[in-house]
Design a protein around this motif. Structure first.
Motif, mmCIF file in Angstrom:
data_model
loop_
_atom_site.group_PDB
_atom_site.id
_atom_site.type_symbol
_atom_site.label_atom_id
_atom_site.label_comp_id
_atom_site.label_asym_id
_atom_site.label_seq_id
_atom_site.Cartn_x
_atom_site.Cartn_y
_atom_site.Cartn_z
ATOM 1 N N GLN A 178 -85.395 28.447 -19.728
ATOM 2 C CA GLN A 178 -84.478 28.077 -18.655
ATOM 3 C C GLN A 178 -83.459 27.003 -19.033
ATOM 4 O OE1 GLN A 178 -86.756 27.090 -15.159
ATOM 5 N NE2 GLN A 178 -87.600 29.132 -14.950
ATOM 6 N N ARG A 179 -83.641 26.310 -20.148
ATOM 7 C CA ARG A 179 -82.748 25.223 -20.505
ATOM 8 C C ARG A 179 -81.889 25.583 -21.705
ATOM 9 N NH1 ARG A 179 -87.486 21.671 -19.059
ATOM 10 N NH2 ARG A 179 -86.794 20.355 -17.333
ATOM 11 N N GLY A 180 -80.644 25.076 -21.703
ATOM 12 C CA GLY A 180 -79.778 25.226 -22.861
ATOM 13 C C GLY A 180 -80.194 24.270 -23.957
ATOM 14 N N SER A 181 -79.516 24.339 -25.100
ATOM 15 C CA SER A 181 -79.925 23.549 -26.262
ATOM 16 C C SER A 181 -79.859 22.047 -25.983
ATOM 17 C CB SER A 181 -79.056 23.908 -27.470
ATOM 18 O OG SER A 181 -77.681 23.744 -27.179
ATOM 19 N N ALA A 182 -78.786 21.567 -25.351
ATOM 20 C CA ALA A 182 -78.671 20.135 -25.061
ATOM 21 C C ALA A 182 -79.741 19.696 -24.066
ATOM 22 C CB ALA A 182 -77.276 19.818 -24.520
ATOM 23 N N GLN A 183 -80.039 20.547 -23.086
ATOM 24 C CA GLN A 183 -81.075 20.225 -22.103
ATOM 25 C C GLN A 183 -82.447 20.130 -22.756
ATOM 26 O OE1 GLN A 183 -80.062 23.518 -19.402
ATOM 27 N NE2 GLN A 183 -79.906 21.990 -17.773
ATOM 28 N N ARG A 184 -82.718 21.038 -23.694
ATOM 29 C CA ARG A 184 -84.016 21.025 -24.371
ATOM 30 C C ARG A 184 -84.218 19.733 -25.162
ATOM 31 N NH1 ARG A 184 -84.025 27.083 -27.088
ATOM 32 N NH2 ARG A 184 -82.905 28.066 -25.370
ATOM 33 N N THR A 199 -89.413 20.815 -37.676
ATOM 34 C CA THR A 199 -90.591 21.114 -36.859
ATOM 35 C C THR A 199 -90.268 20.978 -35.374
ATOM 36 O OG1 THR A 199 -92.111 20.402 -38.606
ATOM 37 C CG2 THR A 199 -92.959 20.423 -36.354
ATOM 38 N N ILE A 200 -89.537 19.913 -35.027
ATOM 39 C CA ILE A 200 -89.155 19.723 -33.618
ATOM 40 C C ILE A 200 -88.244 20.854 -33.164
ATOM 41 C CG2 ILE A 200 -87.973 18.202 -31.989
ATOM 42 C CD1 ILE A 200 -88.798 15.872 -33.814
ATOM 43 N N ALA A 201 -87.299 21.253 -34.023
ATOM 44 C CA ALA A 201 -86.401 22.354 -33.676
ATOM 45 C C ALA A 201 -87.189 23.628 -33.381
ATOM 46 C CB ALA A 201 -85.407 22.587 -34.810
ATOM 47 N N ASN A 217 -87.463 25.953 -29.995
ATOM 48 C CA ASN A 217 -86.863 27.270 -30.211
ATOM 49 C C ASN A 217 -85.368 27.154 -30.507
ATOM 50 O OD1 ASN A 217 -87.179 30.043 -30.501
ATOM 51 N ND2 ASN A 217 -86.637 30.463 -28.376
ATOM 52 N N LEU A 218 -85.036 26.218 -31.370
ATOM 53 C CA LEU A 218 -83.652 25.993 -31.783
ATOM 54 C C LEU A 218 -83.545 26.099 -33.294
ATOM 55 C CD1 LEU A 218 -82.745 22.808 -29.683
ATOM 56 C CD2 LEU A 218 -82.020 25.150 -29.206
ATOM 57 N N ALA A 219 -82.375 26.492 -33.786
ATOM 58 C CA ALA A 219 -82.105 26.419 -35.218
ATOM 59 C C ALA A 219 -81.991 24.938 -35.599
ATOM 60 C CB ALA A 219 -80.811 27.146 -35.554
ATOM 61 N N PRO A 220 -82.465 24.551 -36.793
ATOM 62 C CA PRO A 220 -82.395 23.139 -37.196
ATOM 63 C C PRO A 220 -80.988 22.558 -37.109
ATOM 64 C CG PRO A 220 -83.793 24.342 -38.710
ATOM 65 C CD PRO A 220 -83.172 25.375 -37.804
ATOM 66 N N GLU A 221 -79.985 23.363 -37.470
ATOM 67 C CA GLU A 221 -78.608 22.850 -37.415
ATOM 68 C C GLU A 221 -78.159 22.623 -35.973
ATOM 69 O OE1 GLU A 221 -78.474 27.331 -38.419
ATOM 70 O OE2 GLU A 221 -79.610 25.544 -39.000
ATOM 71 N N THR A 222 -78.663 23.446 -35.042
ATOM 72 C CA THR A 222 -78.332 23.244 -33.629
ATOM 73 C C THR A 222 -78.967 21.962 -33.113
ATOM 74 O OG1 THR A 222 -78.199 25.632 -33.263
ATOM 75 C CG2 THR A 222 -78.457 24.243 -31.311
ATOM 76 N N SER A 280 -79.732 19.292 -34.882
ATOM 77 C CA SER A 280 -78.998 18.159 -35.457
ATOM 78 C C SER A 280 -77.662 17.969 -34.755
ATOM 79 C CB SER A 280 -78.771 18.390 -36.959
ATOM 80 O OG SER A 280 -79.992 18.386 -37.658
ATOM 81 N N ARG A 281 -77.001 19.063 -34.433
ATOM 82 C CA ARG A 281 -75.700 18.978 -33.763
ATOM 83 C C ARG A 281 -75.841 18.335 -32.385
ATOM 84 N NH1 ARG A 281 -74.266 23.744 -34.797
ATOM 85 N NH2 ARG A 281 -74.887 24.777 -32.858
ATOM 86 N N VAL A 282 -76.884 18.699 -31.650
ATOM 87 C CA VAL A 282 -77.092 18.112 -30.324
ATOM 88 C C VAL A 282 -77.416 16.624 -30.439
ATOM 89 C CG1 VAL A 282 -78.559 18.125 -28.273
ATOM 90 C CG2 VAL A 282 -77.815 20.284 -29.272
ATOM 91 N N LEU A 283 -78.244 16.247 -31.413
ATOM 92 C CA LEU A 283 -78.549 14.832 -31.623
ATOM 93 C C LEU A 283 -77.287 14.025 -31.891
ATOM 94 C CD1 LEU A 283 -81.788 14.864 -33.843
ATOM 95 C CD2 LEU A 283 -81.608 14.196 -31.433
ATOM 96 N N HIS A 284 -76.422 14.550 -32.732
ATOM 97 C CA HIS A 284 -75.182 13.822 -33.036
ATOM 98 C C HIS A 284 -74.286 13.713 -31.805
ATOM 99 C CE1 HIS A 284 -76.266 14.576 -37.326
ATOM 100 N NE2 HIS A 284 -75.756 13.376 -37.435
ATOM 101 N N LYS A 285 -74.260 14.752 -30.964
ATOM 102 C CA LYS A 285 -73.462 14.672 -29.733
ATOM 103 C C LYS A 285 -74.024 13.619 -28.785
ATOM 104 C CE LYS A 285 -71.405 17.377 -26.019
ATOM 105 N NZ LYS A 285 -71.588 16.278 -25.058
ATOM 106 N N LEU A 286 -75.354 13.591 -28.640
ATOM 107 C CA LEU A 286 -75.968 12.577 -27.785
ATOM 108 C C LEU A 286 -75.692 11.177 -28.321
ATOM 109 C CD1 LEU A 286 -79.445 14.265 -27.080
ATOM 110 C CD2 LEU A 286 -77.483 14.101 -25.514
ATOM 111 N N SER A 287 -75.642 11.063 -29.641
ATOM 112 C CA SER A 287 -75.320 9.771 -30.257
ATOM 113 C C SER A 287 -73.868 9.389 -29.983
ATOM 114 C CB SER A 287 -75.587 9.842 -31.761
ATOM 115 O OG SER A 287 -75.282 8.609 -32.385
ATOM 116 N N ARG A 288 -72.958 10.329 -30.145
ATOM 117 C CA ARG A 288 -71.536 10.055 -29.873
ATOM 118 C C ARG A 288 -71.315 9.672 -28.415
ATOM 119 N NH1 ARG A 288 -70.751 14.846 -32.743
ATOM 120 N NH2 ARG A 288 -70.152 15.911 -30.808
ATOM 121 N N ASP A 289 -72.103 10.268 -27.527
ATOM 122 C CA ASP A 289 -71.953 9.980 -26.097
ATOM 123 C C ASP A 289 -72.636 8.680 -25.682
ATOM 124 O OD1 ASP A 289 -70.542 12.317 -25.900
ATOM 125 O OD2 ASP A 289 -72.197 13.493 -25.042
ATOM 126 N N GLY A 290 -73.274 8.000 -26.637
ATOM 127 C CA GLY A 290 -73.884 6.700 -26.354
ATOM 128 C C GLY A 290 -75.259 6.758 -25.716
#
Length: 228
Positions: free
Chosen positions: A151-157, A183-185, A189-194, A196-206
């Motif tokens: 039910q959740r998108g990648s950023a929500q997960r 392992t966390i990815a 149920n996410l690709a490792p690159e996805t 990492s990309r979400v983590l960097h976005k959350l970091s950019r957003d503070g």
């Protein structure tokens, strides 16, 4: 798996929350059907469809419960750490394992045979109730993980995963991931690159600040809002 004989099993059992209500004689009887094993990182304990040798109790280390993916990539259903058990539902019902089990770290496990476990449960209703509660809690965790993936998108997960690691009343929180990002990815149920990309976005957003496996959750409420 290498069988260990260096430790006194009744004493090990007595230090586990699940068995603290048992007296010395009960622990001794249970220990007769309990075996200690040392397993190396990435060592397979059993595969999906096999009948586990007994209820597994993690003493040190970490075990991942996995499902095979259609593309050959495993899906991690659950991570199991010290003091936690798995495979008891298979042992008690004599059903084959619905998941595989693999050591995620060098680990020490106790394996308690079915007959020893059943006889102890029959003599001790409190143990039976506690074990049932543990299995119910694990089922709820599995359903919650399934819901997160469906039910959740990648950023929500990712936001949900991080927010769960913080105490309920926390505004900010420092944590260190005890497993690698791949392992966390898989858990999410996410690709490792996805991931990492979400983590960097959350970091950019503070919302978070990262330094290797150390992450500062700078806005726990913000993560919870994203998680939905």
């Amino acid at each position: 798996m290498i069988m260990e004989t260096r430790h006194f099993i009744p004493e090990i059992l007595s230090h586990q929350a699940l068995f603290r209500g048992l007296d010395g004689s009960e622990l001794t009887r249970l220990a007769r059907g309990t075996y200690e094993y040392r397993v190396g990182k990435n060592e397979l304990l059993f595969q999906k469809g096999e009948l586990p040798a007994g209820m597994h109790l993690v003493i040190t280390g970490q075990v991942k419960l996995t499902l095979p993916g259609s593309n050959g990539v495993e899906k991690i259903a659950l991570m199991v750490g010290p003091g936690e058990t798995f495979a008891e539902e298979c042992v008690l019902s004599r059903r084959t394992a619905p998941v595989g089990a693999q050591a995620n770290k060098d680990s020490i496990l106790l394996v308690i045979e079915r007959l020893a476990l059943q006889e102890t449960m029959q003599r001790n209703c409190a143990l039976a109730a506690l074990l049932m509660a543990r299995m119910g809690e694990r089922m709820c965790r599995l359903i919650e993980n399934m819901e997160t993936c469906v039910q959740r998108g990648s950023a929500q997960r990712v936001a949900h995963f991080l927010a769960q690691l913080a105490p309920r009343e926390a505004i900010t929180y420092d944590l260190e991931l005890d497993v690698n990002k791949q392992t966390i990815a898989s858990q999410l149920n996410l690709a490792p690159e996805t991931f990492s990309r979400v983590l960097h976005k959350l970091s950019r957003d503070g919302l978070i600040q990262m330094k290797g496996r150390c992450i500062t959750l700078r806005d726990v409420d913000g993560l919870r809002n994203i998680a939905g």
